[in-house]
Design a protein around this motif. Structure first.
Motif, short mmCIF file in Angstrom:
data_model
loop_
_atom_site.label_atom_id
_atom_site.label_comp_id
_atom_site.label_asym_id
_atom_site.label_seq_id
_atom_site.Cartn_x
_atom_site.Cartn_y
_atom_site.Cartn_z
N CYS A 198 0.83 -1.21 0.00
CA CYS A 198 0.00 0.00 0.00
C CYS A 198 0.86 1.26 0.00
O CYS A 198 0.55 2.24 -0.68
N VAL A 199 1.95 1.23 0.75
CA VAL A 199 2.88 2.37 0.74
C VAL A 199 3.44 2.59 -0.66
O VAL A 199 3.52 3.73 -1.14
N LYS A 200 3.79 1.51 -1.33
CA LYS A 200 4.33 1.62 -2.69
C LYS A 200 3.31 2.27 -3.63
O LYS A 200 3.66 3.16 -4.43
N ARG A 201 2.04 1.84 -3.54
CA ARG A 201 1.00 2.42 -4.40
C ARG A 201 0.78 3.88 -4.04
O ARG A 201 0.63 4.74 -4.92
N LEU A 202 0.73 4.18 -2.75
CA LEU A 202 0.50 5.55 -2.31
C LEU A 202 1.60 6.47 -2.79
O LEU A 202 1.34 7.56 -3.31
N ARG A 203 2.83 6.04 -2.64
CA ARG A 203 3.96 6.87 -3.08
C ARG A 203 3.87 7.20 -4.57
O ARG A 203 4.13 8.32 -4.99
N SER A 204 3.51 6.19 -5.36
CA SER A 204 3.45 6.43 -6.82
C SER A 204 2.36 7.42 -7.18
O SER A 204 2.47 8.14 -8.18
N LYS A 205 1.31 7.49 -6.36
CA LYS A 205 0.17 8.37 -6.68
C LYS A 205 0.37 9.80 -6.20
O LYS A 205 -0.25 10.73 -6.75
N ILE A 206 1.19 10.00 -5.18
CA ILE A 206 1.37 11.35 -4.64
C ILE A 206 2.68 11.98 -5.09
O ILE A 206 3.16 12.94 -4.48
N GLY A 207 3.24 11.44 -6.16
CA GLY A 207 4.38 12.09 -6.79
C GLY A 207 5.71 11.89 -6.11
O GLY A 207 6.63 12.71 -6.28
N GLU A 208 5.84 10.81 -5.33
CA GLU A 208 7.11 10.54 -4.67
C GLU A 208 8.17 10.14 -5.70
O GLU A 208 7.88 9.40 -6.64
N THR A 209 9.41 10.58 -5.48
CA THR A 209 10.53 10.18 -6.32
C THR A 209 11.09 8.86 -5.79
O THR A 209 11.44 8.78 -4.60
#
Length: 229
Positions: A198-209
């Protein structure tokens, strides 16, 4: 009465789950193929989907990806195997939770009700502002919406509740176990893969590098925290 769509090719399993969920008070529809399931998603408009991972023809993973392309309905993935790789791939494709078959009706009912509660977000810490600005990320707790650089971010229920939980206590380190209990209402430590996926999906959606997150940081050997370094 929650509406639940079951996508399962095994007729005996499908009929058993359908009957059990109806006894638990759910309104249930069922599909034997991924194609039929996608069609019923449009007509039945379920509040949760129970999706078999190993479907003939269009796989459960592909069904999950297609649903997530346009819909954030909660998805509980069902797999006949407890194989970590299969489960992680399914979770990273957008599933909110998973169960291993054969599934006990009481367990599935509890998972469905838990994932539906996630749609309501997470309780706020005292003094938490209703709208938070974290650089380019804006979290509206009252409206349960998130924007990044002015653009809406479509988050699934688990992703949204995870973000709300972490951001309500910015700077605090949460163990995976704490997040499991707060977001998924699980207590079994082996389900830590739910958190990581879930962290991986969240990061990809909120523009994390990748490799250099700005908002959700990994605390090695422990868990995650939200906020500036």
């Amino acid at each position: 009465m929650p509406r639940v769509l079951i996508i399962e090719d095994d007729r005996a399993v499908r009929d058993g789950v359908l009957l059990a969920l109806r006894r638990q008070g759910h309104e249930v529809a069922a599909a034997a193929t991924g194609e039929d399931g996608l069609e019923q998603l449009r007509s039945f408009r379920p509040e949760a989907v129970v999706l078999d991972l190993m479907l003939p023809g269009m796989s459960g993973l592909e069904v999950c990806r297609r649903i997530r392309a346009h819909d954030q309905v909660p998805i509980i993935m069902a797999t006949a195997r407890g194989d970590d790789t299969d489960i992680v791939v399914g979770l990273e494709s957008g599933a909110d939770d998973y169960v291993v078959k054969p599934v006990r009706a009481r367990v599935l009912d509890a998972r469905i009700r838990a994932v539906l509660r996630r749609v309501g977000g997470a309780p706020d810490e005292p003094g938490t502002p209703r709208t938070e600005h974290h650089g380019d990320l804006v979290i509206d707790r009252a409206g349960l919406t998130v924007t990044h650089r002015g653009q809406p971010v479509l988050l699934g229920p688990s992703e949204l509740r995870l973000l709300l939980t972490l951001s309500a206590s910015a700077g605090q380190v949460f163990s995976r176990q704490q997040l499991l209990e707060a977001v998924w209402e699980h207590s079994y430590h082996g389900d830590a893969r739910l958190v990581d996926a879930c962290v991986k999906r969240l990061r990809s959606k909120i523009g994390e590098t990748p490799g250099s997150p700005r908002y959700v940081h990994t605390v090695r050997g422990f868990g995650y925290r939200f906020g500036p370094r």
